[in-house]
Write a protein that holds these residues in place. Structure first.
Motif, PDB file in Angstrom:
ATOM      1  N   ASP A  80      17.170   3.854  -3.011  1.00 35.43           N
ATOM      2  CA  ASP A  80      17.394   5.056  -3.820  1.00 35.43           C
ATOM      3  C   ASP A  80      16.812   6.226  -3.055  1.00 35.43           C
ATOM      4  OD1 ASP A  80      17.703   6.963  -5.785  1.00 35.43           O
ATOM      5  OD2 ASP A  80      16.477   5.927  -7.277  1.00 35.43           O
TER       6      ASP A  80
ATOM      7  N   THR B 248      16.656  10.712  -2.686  1.00 33.15           N
ATOM      8  CA  THR B 248      16.929  12.045  -3.223  1.00 33.15           C
ATOM      9  C   THR B 248      16.603  13.062  -2.145  1.00 33.15           C
ATOM     10  OG1 THR B 248      16.146  11.221  -5.346  1.00 33.15           O
ATOM     11  CG2 THR B 248      16.496  13.575  -5.187  1.00 33.15           C
TER      12      THR B 248
ATOM     13  N   ASP C  58      20.974  12.947  -5.632  1.00 37.60           N
ATOM     14  CA  ASP C  58      20.246  11.706  -5.920  1.00 37.60           C
ATOM     15  C   ASP C  58      21.258  10.566  -5.957  1.00 37.60           C
ATOM     16  OD1 ASP C  58      18.432   9.807  -6.891  1.00 37.60           O
ATOM     17  OD2 ASP C  58      18.122  10.801  -8.832  1.00 37.60           O
ATOM     18  N   SER C  59      21.033   9.527  -5.161  1.00 42.20           N
ATOM     19  CA  SER C  59      21.996   8.421  -5.103  1.00 42.20           C
ATOM     20  C   SER C  59      21.296   7.136  -4.703  1.00 42.20           C
ATOM     21  CB  SER C  59      23.107   8.764  -4.095  1.00 42.20           C
ATOM     22  OG  SER C  59      24.065   7.733  -4.028  1.00 42.20           O
TER      23      SER C  59
ATOM     24  N   GLU D 201      22.978   6.089 -13.472  1.00 40.58           N
ATOM     25  CA  GLU D 201      22.314   5.128 -12.589  1.00 40.58           C
ATOM     26  C   GLU D 201      21.975   3.826 -13.298  1.00 40.58           C
ATOM     27  OE1 GLU D 201      18.321   6.192 -11.250  1.00 40.58           O
ATOM     28  OE2 GLU D 201      18.594   8.179 -12.084  1.00 40.58           O
TER      29      GLU D 201
ATOM     30  N   GLU E  52      23.652   4.475  -8.167  1.00 41.59           N
ATOM     31  CA  GLU E  52      23.503   5.828  -8.716  1.00 41.59           C
ATOM     32  C   GLU E  52      24.297   6.845  -7.918  1.00 41.59           C
ATOM     33  OE1 GLU E  52      19.502   7.465  -8.246  1.00 41.59           O
ATOM     34  OE2 GLU E  52      19.907   8.964  -9.809  1.00 41.59           O
TER      35      GLU E  52
HETATM   36 CO    CO Z   1      17.662   8.024  -7.592  1.00 36.15          CO
END
Ligand code: CO
Ligand code: MF3
Ligand code: CO
Length: 257
Positions: free
Chosen positions: A94, A96, A105-106, A201, A232
């Protein structure tokens, strides 16, 4: 307070999303047995800075790294470390970043080196939970429509939907209003409007949805020790399909067709 972003603000979030997506694609290619999550963390920080961004997790409420790296029973917020990844482990990354003041954010999950069909199914279902949730992220729908879609699909496999953490609004701050739960009831909750920027997410556990926090103050683990997966993206609500800001060019209708 939920803020609606205008076109020039969304354009900046789009650029942050392009940067973040590129970084995560590079990390994905690097993952194989023997690699350490600390190496992935250093790579992420370098790539974000080379792209003119700032890793916004680093220093966020004291979090010490640029990525969260969560292995097997770790759900989210795991610390990168020097342990070599092993084939079949379920790894979630994860990340950001901020670019020009705007956040993206992913997160994604993979089975390291492949080879665990059970873990792979959990990863695949978690991704599909995201897309089914994103399909509901349309102006006029409600937050409960997103959560319901995620929950219904995950639970149809007997999986647990982690309740303690949620998606969120995002903009100049990593975490803004509203909370975006991965469970809920159709037509309930905040009504979605064009220009809202949120993350969806799903955090999906193979067994129980109940979690604990480790003594490091961050790492979230499943109570039953079974694996969990996370996926996410950052997206913007429109009158039609949402635009997936952290997956440039990808359309919900393409994935679900
Ligand atoms: Co995140
Ligand atoms: N990226 C996480 C999220 O999806 C937050 C990370 S917490 C941090 O909301 F401390 F690592 F930044
Ligand atoms: Co998030």
């Amino acid at each position: 307070m939920i803020t609606i972003k205008n076109e020039s603000q969304i354009a900046k979030m789009r650029k942050a999303g392009v940067l973040l997506h590129g970084v995560l694609e590079e990390l994905r290619k690097e993952i194989e047995p023997g690699v350490t999550t600390l190496h992935l963390d250093q790579m992420a920080e370098r790539l974000i800075r080379e792209g003119g961004g700032i890793p916004s997790s680093k220093g966020y409420e004291g979090f010490p790294f640029s990525i969260c790296a969560s292995v097997d029973d770790q759900v989210v917020h795991g610390f990168p470390n020097k342990t070599k990844l092993r084939k079949g482990q379920l790894l979630s990354i994860d990340c950001t970043c901020i670019l020009d003041g705007w956040q993206s954010d992913s997160a994604f999950s993979v089975v390291v080196g492949g080879g665990s069909p059970e873990n792979q199914q959990l990863v695949d279902v978690t991704e599909r939970c995201f897309w089914l949730g994103a399909q509901q992220a349309v102006a006029g729908n409600h937050l409960g429509d997103i959560g319901h879609a995620v929950q219904a699909y995950a639970e149809s496999f007997g999986y647990g939907v982690v309740r303690d953490l949620c998606g969120h609004g995002i903009g100049t701050e990593m975490h803004e209003d509203p909370n975006v739960p991965n469970y809920g009831n159709p037509h309930r909750g905040v009504r979605l409007q064009p220009g809202m920027t949120i993350t969806i997410e799903p955090m999906i556990a193979m067994g129980t949805w109940r979690v604990n926090q480790l003594d490091d103050g961050w790492t979230i683990v499943t109570r039953d020790g079974r694996p969990a997966s996370h996926y996410e993206h950052t997206l913007v609500i429109t009158d039609g399909e949402p635009e997936i800001l952290s997956y440039p060019g990808m359309k919900v209708s393409e994935v679900l067709k």
